[in-house]
Design an enzyme around this catalytic site. Structure first.
Site, PDB file in Angstrom:
ATOM      1  N   GLY A  60      40.975  46.817  48.417  1.00 60.21           N
ATOM      2  CA  GLY A  60      40.842  46.858  46.967  1.00 60.21           C
ATOM      3  C   GLY A  60      41.895  47.688  46.258  1.00 60.21           C
ATOM      4  O   GLY A  60      41.891  47.795  45.037  1.00 60.21           O
ATOM      5  N   HIS A  61      42.833  48.289  46.989  1.00 61.01           N
ATOM      6  CA  HIS A  61      43.816  49.206  46.377  1.00 61.01           C
ATOM      7  C   HIS A  61      45.208  48.873  46.881  1.00 61.01           C
ATOM      8  O   HIS A  61      45.762  49.635  47.665  1.00 61.01           O
ATOM      9  CB  HIS A  61      43.469  50.645  46.720  1.00 61.01           C
ATOM     10  CG  HIS A  61      44.125  51.648  45.822  1.00 61.01           C
ATOM     11  ND1 HIS A  61      45.351  52.196  46.103  1.00 61.01           N
ATOM     12  CD2 HIS A  61      43.712  52.205  44.664  1.00 61.01           C
ATOM     13  CE1 HIS A  61      45.664  53.078  45.152  1.00 61.01           C
ATOM     14  NE2 HIS A  61      44.684  53.090  44.274  1.00 61.01           N
ATOM     15  N   PHE A  62      45.841  47.966  46.566  1.00 65.69           N
ATOM     16  CA  PHE A  62      45.580  46.809  45.719  1.00 65.69           C
ATOM     17  C   PHE A  62      45.829  45.590  46.573  1.00 65.69           C
ATOM     18  O   PHE A  62      46.813  45.581  47.307  1.00 65.69           O
ATOM     19  CB  PHE A  62      46.483  46.825  44.491  1.00 65.69           C
ATOM     20  CG  PHE A  62      46.317  48.068  43.654  1.00 65.69           C
ATOM     21  CD1 PHE A  62      45.251  48.174  42.766  1.00 65.69           C
ATOM     22  CD2 PHE A  62      47.191  49.139  43.776  1.00 65.69           C
ATOM     23  CE1 PHE A  62      45.097  49.307  41.986  1.00 65.69           C
ATOM     24  CE2 PHE A  62      47.032  50.274  42.993  1.00 65.69           C
ATOM     25  CZ  PHE A  62      45.979  50.368  42.102  1.00 65.69           C
TER      26      PHE A  62
END
Length: 157
Positions: A60-62
């Site tokens: 999720g990052h990224f």
């Protein structure tokens, strides 16, 4: 200045992953150092973090451009410092919880991405009882990517 005195007469070997896990309580996915390659008792240490795309935060990052979160770089500094403290105190702090008290002057200069090897340099600024203050720098190759000063407290069980 009433800082704790420490006897610095013994040699200290680098700490591999198994030694690190005996010294600090962190485990996957929050163990942020793979080994400590240099330990100067009561003064400094250098930790290594091999950054891999398989780490869960990259989902999720990224997703399209993975970047290691800055707070995790600071955490790698703290974990390297914790190994230094355990070695300095000859194991008396092994496995104890350590809590951040302050993080000051954090600066992130360049993104850390999968495939990088993070070299985490920490230097003791001072300590008094269970409270330790460090300055830290993280480098990829010889490029400074992050820096911070932080204070932490070792908690008794």
């Amino acid at each position: 200045m009433a800082e704790d005195a420490v006897t610095l007469t013994r040699e200290v070997e680098p700490a591999d992953i198994m030694s690190v896990m005996r010294m600090i309580p962190h485990r996957y996915p929050f163990l942020m150092i793979d080994r400590v390659v240099d330990i100067q008792l009561d003064r400094s240490a250098v930790g290594i973090k091999n950054v891999s795309i398989n780490e869960p935060h990259f989902q999720g990052h990224f997703p399209r451009q993975p970047v290691m979160p800055g707070v995790l770089i600071i955490e790698s500094m703290a974990q390297t410092a914790a190994v230094l403290v355990v070695e300095t105190l000859e194991g008396a702090a092994a496995g104890k919880l350590v809590y951040f008290m302050t993080v000051e002057g954090a600066r992130f200069r360049k993104p850390v991405v999968p495939g990088d090897q993070l070299r985490v340099h920490v230097t003791k600024v001072k300590n008094r009882g269970p409270v330790w203050k460090f300055s830290g720098e993280a480098k990829v190759e010889d490029t400074l990517v992050a820096e911070a000063t932080f204070t932490a407290m070792i908690m008794d069980d």
